[in-house]
Motif scaffolding. Sequence first.
Motif, mmCIF file in Angstrom:
data_model
loop_
_atom_site.group_PDB
_atom_site.id
_atom_site.type_symbol
_atom_site.label_atom_id
_atom_site.label_comp_id
_atom_site.label_asym_id
_atom_site.label_seq_id
_atom_site.Cartn_x
_atom_site.Cartn_y
_atom_site.Cartn_z
ATOM 1 N N ASN A 281 0.973 -1.082 0.063
ATOM 2 C CA ASN A 281 0.053 -0.102 -0.144
ATOM 3 C C ASN A 281 0.850 1.157 -0.039
ATOM 4 O O ASN A 281 0.463 2.159 -0.728
ATOM 5 C CB ASN A 281 -0.968 0.014 1.048
ATOM 6 C CG ASN A 281 -2.264 -0.610 0.984
ATOM 7 O OD1 ASN A 281 -3.306 0.025 0.428
ATOM 8 N ND2 ASN A 281 -2.278 -2.032 1.020
ATOM 9 N N GLY B 210 1.419 1.771 -3.502
ATOM 10 C CA GLY B 210 0.579 2.370 -4.223
ATOM 11 C C GLY B 210 0.063 3.802 -3.791
ATOM 12 O O GLY B 210 -0.134 4.561 -4.722
ATOM 13 N N ARG C 41 -3.920 1.560 -8.314
ATOM 14 C CA ARG C 41 -4.687 0.171 -7.939
ATOM 15 C C ARG C 41 -4.356 -1.172 -8.014
ATOM 16 O O ARG C 41 -4.553 -1.894 -7.231
ATOM 17 C CB ARG C 41 -5.763 0.601 -8.980
ATOM 18 C CG ARG C 41 -7.059 -0.314 -9.254
ATOM 19 C CD ARG C 41 -7.957 -0.195 -10.278
ATOM 20 N NE ARG C 41 -8.255 1.167 -10.483
ATOM 21 C CZ ARG C 41 -9.279 1.688 -9.471
ATOM 22 N NH1 ARG C 41 -9.939 0.793 -8.676
ATOM 23 N NH2 ARG C 41 -9.739 2.891 -9.617
ATOM 24 N N PHE D 250 -2.553 -1.699 -4.741
ATOM 25 C CA PHE D 250 -3.526 -1.857 -3.743
ATOM 26 C C PHE D 250 -4.631 -3.140 -3.987
ATOM 27 O O PHE D 250 -4.682 -3.935 -2.784
ATOM 28 C CB PHE D 250 -4.501 -0.873 -3.788
ATOM 29 C CG PHE D 250 -4.182 0.578 -3.380
ATOM 30 C CD1 PHE D 250 -3.033 0.786 -2.695
ATOM 31 C CD2 PHE D 250 -4.612 1.590 -4.100
ATOM 32 C CE1 PHE D 250 -2.542 2.028 -2.264
ATOM 33 C CE2 PHE D 250 -4.270 2.905 -3.688
ATOM 34 C CZ PHE D 250 -3.196 3.219 -2.949
ATOM 35 N N SER D 251 -4.383 -3.742 -5.091
ATOM 36 C CA SER D 251 -5.247 -4.915 -5.324
ATOM 37 C C SER D 251 -4.259 -6.304 -5.279
ATOM 38 O O SER D 251 -5.034 -7.220 -5.162
ATOM 39 C CB SER D 251 -5.490 -5.054 -7.080
ATOM 40 O OG SER D 251 -6.385 -4.013 -7.255
ATOM 41 N N PRO E 55 -6.266 -7.559 -1.626
ATOM 42 C CA PRO E 55 -7.522 -6.860 -1.523
ATOM 43 C C PRO E 55 -8.321 -7.167 -0.568
ATOM 44 O O PRO E 55 -9.056 -6.467 -0.056
ATOM 45 C CB PRO E 55 -8.362 -7.688 -2.910
ATOM 46 C CG PRO E 55 -7.495 -8.971 -2.982
ATOM 47 C CD PRO E 55 -6.309 -8.637 -2.602
ATOM 48 N N SER F 88 -5.969 -1.755 2.215
ATOM 49 C CA SER F 88 -6.267 -1.870 0.483
ATOM 50 C C SER F 88 -7.576 -1.503 0.011
ATOM 51 O O SER F 88 -7.822 -0.836 -0.923
ATOM 52 C CB SER F 88 -5.779 -3.310 0.169
ATOM 53 O OG SER F 88 -4.359 -3.620 0.260
ATOM 54 N N GLN F 89 -8.426 -2.030 0.716
ATOM 55 C CA GLN F 89 -9.977 -1.655 0.583
ATOM 56 C C GLN F 89 -10.220 -0.120 0.667
ATOM 57 O O GLN F 89 -10.935 0.406 -0.100
ATOM 58 C CB GLN F 89 -10.954 -2.230 1.441
ATOM 59 C CG GLN F 89 -11.126 -3.898 1.254
ATOM 60 C CD GLN F 89 -11.751 -4.749 2.209
ATOM 61 O OE1 GLN F 89 -12.217 -4.202 2.956
ATOM 62 N NE2 GLN F 89 -11.630 -6.122 1.928
ATOM 63 N N ASN G 23 -7.980 2.367 0.512
ATOM 64 C CA ASN G 23 -7.196 3.115 -0.617
ATOM 65 C C ASN G 23 -7.882 3.068 -2.016
ATOM 66 O O ASN G 23 -7.958 3.981 -2.894
ATOM 67 C CB ASN G 23 -5.822 2.775 -0.507
ATOM 68 C CG ASN G 23 -4.921 3.058 0.626
ATOM 69 O OD1 ASN G 23 -5.374 4.242 0.992
ATOM 70 N ND2 ASN G 23 -4.109 2.245 0.910
ATOM 71 N N LEU G 24 -8.309 1.692 -2.311
ATOM 72 C CA LEU G 24 -8.829 1.637 -3.510
ATOM 73 C C LEU G 24 -10.291 2.268 -3.634
ATOM 74 O O LEU G 24 -10.372 2.811 -4.785
ATOM 75 C CB LEU G 24 -9.382 -0.038 -3.784
ATOM 76 C CG LEU G 24 -8.375 -0.896 -4.033
ATOM 77 C CD1 LEU G 24 -8.814 -2.480 -3.732
ATOM 78 C CD2 LEU G 24 -7.734 -0.750 -5.418
ATOM 79 N N LYS G 25 -10.905 2.540 -2.581
ATOM 80 C CA LYS G 25 -12.161 3.475 -2.735
ATOM 81 C C LYS G 25 -11.682 4.995 -2.990
ATOM 82 O O LYS G 25 -12.651 5.613 -3.402
ATOM 83 C CB LYS G 25 -12.853 3.271 -1.323
ATOM 84 C CG LYS G 25 -13.637 2.030 -1.135
ATOM 85 C CD LYS G 25 -14.363 2.052 -0.029
ATOM 86 C CE LYS G 25 -14.935 0.690 0.359
ATOM 87 N NZ LYS G 25 -15.499 0.587 1.449
ATOM 88 N N LEU H 161 -9.665 5.958 -4.952
ATOM 89 C CA LEU H 161 -8.830 6.067 -6.402
ATOM 90 C C LEU H 161 -10.221 6.233 -7.292
ATOM 91 O O LEU H 161 -11.224 5.889 -7.084
ATOM 92 C CB LEU H 161 -8.501 4.766 -6.886
ATOM 93 C CG LEU H 161 -7.182 4.564 -6.313
ATOM 94 C CD1 LEU H 161 -6.604 3.116 -6.728
ATOM 95 C CD2 LEU H 161 -6.162 5.328 -6.406
#
Length: 173
Positions: free
Chosen positions: A88, A91, A104, A107-108, A111, A116-117, A119-121, A123
Motif C-alpha cells: 500500500n 500504491g 490500483r 492496492f489490489s 484486496p 487496501s480496501q 485506498n481502492l475506494k 481512487l
Amino acid sequence: MNKWLIFISILSLSSFSFANSNFETELRSECAKVKSYANSGRKFYDQKQYQNALGQFQQQASWSAFCAMHSENSGVSFSENAIATAFNNVGLSYFKSGKPQWARAWFSVFPQAKSSQFNLKQLPPPQKTQNLAGIYIRHAGFGHWNTIQVKRIKNSYQIHFNGLYMGLNSMIY
C-alpha cells in the motif's frame, strides 16, 4: 577408489553447505534492511518526494514478501498485514505521483486488507475504453509485474510480453 569417492562426496556436501550459508547470510542482511527502506520511504513521502519514496517502498515491499517466504532461512518474519502495508505504501506513492492505475494494481495485490480496501475506494474509477491498445499488467510476485503492451498498427495489433521470472521477452504480431 572408494577413498576418492568419499572425498568428493564430502567436498560436494561442504561446498553445498557453504553456498547455503552464503545465501542465508545475504538473506538475513537484506531482510534486516526492510525497516530502513520503510523509514526512508516514509521520510521521502512526508517531504512530498514521491519518486524517491517509491523506490524505497518498492524495496520494502519486495524484500518483505521475499523474506516472509524464506523466514526459516532469514530468521525474520513479516505478517501478511505488514506486507500489505508495504504494498500500500507503493500504491500511495504512485497515486501521489499521478499514476492511479499503478496505485490500483499495488492496492489490489492484497484486496482483503482493510488498508487496501480503503485506498481502492479513494481512487477514481478506471476509464472504460473500446480500444485494445494499452499496457496490461499482472503481479508476478515479490513486488514485480509481468506486462503485455498492445499497440495498434494499421489493421492489426503488435503485442509485446515482458515476463519477469521466466526471462520471457517476445513480440507477437
